[in-house]
Design an enzyme around this catalytic site. Structure first.
Site, PDB file in Angstrom:
ATOM      1  N   LYS A  77      -5.812  -7.049   2.882  1.00 26.92           N
ATOM      2  CA  LYS A  77      -5.390  -5.872   3.631  1.00 26.92           C
ATOM      3  C   LYS A  77      -4.867  -4.835   2.647  1.00 26.92           C
ATOM      4  O   LYS A  77      -4.182  -5.179   1.677  1.00 26.92           O
ATOM      5  CB  LYS A  77      -4.290  -6.286   4.616  1.00 26.92           C
ATOM      6  CG  LYS A  77      -3.809  -5.206   5.574  1.00 26.92           C
ATOM      7  CD  LYS A  77      -2.813  -5.818   6.548  1.00 26.92           C
ATOM      8  CE  LYS A  77      -2.281  -4.801   7.550  1.00 26.92           C
ATOM      9  NZ  LYS A  77      -1.334  -5.424   8.503  1.00 26.92           N
ATOM     10  N   SER A 152      -2.276  -4.727  13.319  1.00 34.36           N
ATOM     11  CA  SER A 152      -2.706  -3.708  12.376  1.00 34.36           C
ATOM     12  C   SER A 152      -3.697  -4.215  11.338  1.00 34.36           C
ATOM     13  O   SER A 152      -4.296  -3.443  10.617  1.00 34.36           O
ATOM     14  CB  SER A 152      -1.483  -3.137  11.654  1.00 34.36           C
ATOM     15  OG  SER A 152      -0.840  -4.156  10.904  1.00 34.36           O
ATOM     16  N   SER A 176       0.427  -8.782  14.022  1.00 35.27           N
ATOM     17  CA  SER A 176      -0.680  -8.062  13.384  1.00 35.27           C
ATOM     18  C   SER A 176      -1.716  -8.935  12.701  1.00 35.27           C
ATOM     19  O   SER A 176      -2.719  -8.428  12.207  1.00 35.27           O
ATOM     20  CB  SER A 176      -0.134  -7.056  12.367  1.00 35.27           C
ATOM     21  OG  SER A 176       0.555  -6.024  13.020  1.00 35.27           O
TER      22      SER A 176
END
Length: 484
Positions: A77, A152, A176
């Site tokens: 990420k 996210s 997330s």
């Protein structure tokens, strides 16, 4: 090759069936073929990955000892640092920021011969539940490109679900990792707070953030946890405990298992999600487990508590992005005050601004006692109620989300978007481990997930219990038609 698990890819590399360069080239080709539509990656490390693969092939040819993740491509990420590479956090503010050091997880991955293949998309500064808040691009769900992958960590989930890489890392502040894993039909694991080092992760809510993995099988989750679940001296919140053997402790007697369910908290669950959840519980019951009701009525306050504490911590953490030290500096600014004001105005997106304002408000004089301190007290009560619940059961089960993946642009009300995390947030507030397990599909063919929680530091046991579900089902084997 992309239909294999990470462990299978590693074993075929070790046996000589695949070279590391062949593995990396295969996944780079898949990224080139499919990611122009999925948009999971912000940055692809093509040259870097091939260079590392060639070096790994040479290492193997010399007969040198190879790591646990040898030859496995992993995506990160884009709020996790890789030295010398850009860390954008999917924000205009950091579009020109180059990381001066490796995150601990980056270092651990490469020390075990994993190959970092790129950085994935996210909601800006990890603030969101759909990856629609990214300043870079809008990521699609591989099961339906018009729908969101969750957030996210939506880019990391979509990359694994689309078989663009066998493993990826995300960060979980209020769900997330687990929520996008559920919406994309893969495994997502949020470890006990402090089990994986946060050093090198750009902070959002420091008492809530936790790095964790995505994978297509529970064995792959166990493998990467063996590598990453270590004490780190650079992270003051890291648990001072040596790494554990997950794969060697996979056997658990399900017939003695008690699964707690807070039915009162789930009364508003959508009918289709409720049916899938009950079917997942039946799988455990057929293996001999007992389902018992637990009282977690305090969880009705979890959304309110989370959005007070998380935004308060975010407003503090994001104060460093001022246009002076690093990141975007507005060319409009003529005075120091304008550097601060215009840089933040230009660099931050609407959701980030909203959360900074809310966090600053709850920390301001006259409101701190009414909101922030009261939320901390309720958080303590929540932790105590979880401890009491675990006295009567081994794990707690809940759905991951109330609904399947929604269409892009469908949810415009921020509060409605926040409610997407209603079943995931309490896990972060209590600091306990949680896992999202693929448990079926809706009538539209969209994935749903089962969520299991365990007491703090019982990561090995939680993953072994999840493994029993995997052995009894085949939901995790299904692949989106688009990327087969």
């Amino acid at each position: 090759m992309h239909n294999l698990t990470a462990i299978e890819i590693r074993d075929k590399f070790l046996s000589g069936e695949f070279s590391a360069e062949e593995i990396v080239t295969h996944f780079l080709n898949r990224i080139e073929k499919y990611d122009n539509k999925i948009k999971a990656f912000i940055t692809v490390y093509k040259e870097r990955a091939i260079e590392h693969a060639k070096a790994l092939d040479e290492k193997k040819a010399k007969g040198e000892k190879l790591g646990k993740l040898a030859g496995i491509p992993v995506a990160l990420k884009d709020n996790i640092h890789v030295k010398g590479e850009t860390t954008t956090c999917a924000s205009k503010f950091l579009s020109n920021y180059t990381a001066p050091f490796d995150a601990t997880v980056t270092r651990l991955l490469e020390s075990e011969d994993a190959i970092i293949i790129g950085k994935t998309n996210l909601d800006e500064f990890a603030m969101g539940s759909s990856t629609e808040n990214s300043a870079m691009q809008s990521t699609g769900n591989p099961w339906d490109l018009d729908r969101v992958p969750g957030g996210s960590s939506g880019g990391s989930a979509a990359a694994v679900a689309g078989r663009l890489c066998p493993l990826s890392l995300g960060s979980d502040t209020g769900g997330s990792i687990r929520q996008p894993a559920s919406l994309c039909g893969i495994y997502g694991y949020k470890p006990t707070y402090g089990r994986i080092s946060r050093f090198g992760l750009v902070a959002f809510g420091s008492s809530l953030d936790q790095i964790g993995p995505f994978a297509t099988s529970i064995e792959d989750i166990a493998l990467i946890m063996e590598v990453l679940g270590k004490h780190c001296e650079r992270d003051s919140t890291s648990i001072p405990k040596p790494n554990e053997n997950y794969l060697e402790n996979f056997d658990v007697d399900v017939s003695k298992l008690k699964i707690g369910v807070p039915w009162a908290f789930l009364k508003d669950l959508a009918p289709e999600a409720k049916k899938t959840f009950e079917e997942a519980l039946n799988v455990y019951e057929k293996m001999g487990a007992e389902v018992v009701e637990v009282n977690l009525d305090i969880l009705k306050h979890s959304i309110a508590v989370y959005y007070i504490l998380a935004t308060a911590e975010a407003s503090t953490n994001l104060a460093r992005f001022d246009g002076v030290r690093y990141g975007h500096r507005s060319p409009r600014a003529q005075t120091l005050r304008e550097v601060y004001d215009y840089s933040k105005e230009d660099g931050f997106g609407p959701e980030v601004k909203r959360r900074i304002l809310l966090g600053t408000y709850v920390l301001s004089s006259g409101y701190q006692d009414a909101y922030y301190k009261k939320a901390q007290k309720v958080r303590t009560l929540m932790i105590e109620q979880y401890k009491k619940a675990f006295e009567t059961c081994d794990v707690i089960a809940m759905p991951v989300t109330p609904f399947t993946a929604f269409k892009k642009g469908e949810i415009k009300d921020p509060v409605q978007m926040y409610l997407e995390d209603i079943y995931t947030i309490s896990c972060n507030l209590a600091g306990i481990p949680g896992i999202s397990i693929p448990d079926g599909f809706s009538s539209e063919g969209l994935p749903l997930g089962l969520q299991l929680f365990a007491p703090q530091k019982e990561d090995v046991r939680l993953i072994s219990i999840a493994n029993e579900y995997q052995k009894a089902t085949d939901h995790y084997k299904k692949i989106p038609e688009f990327v087969k």
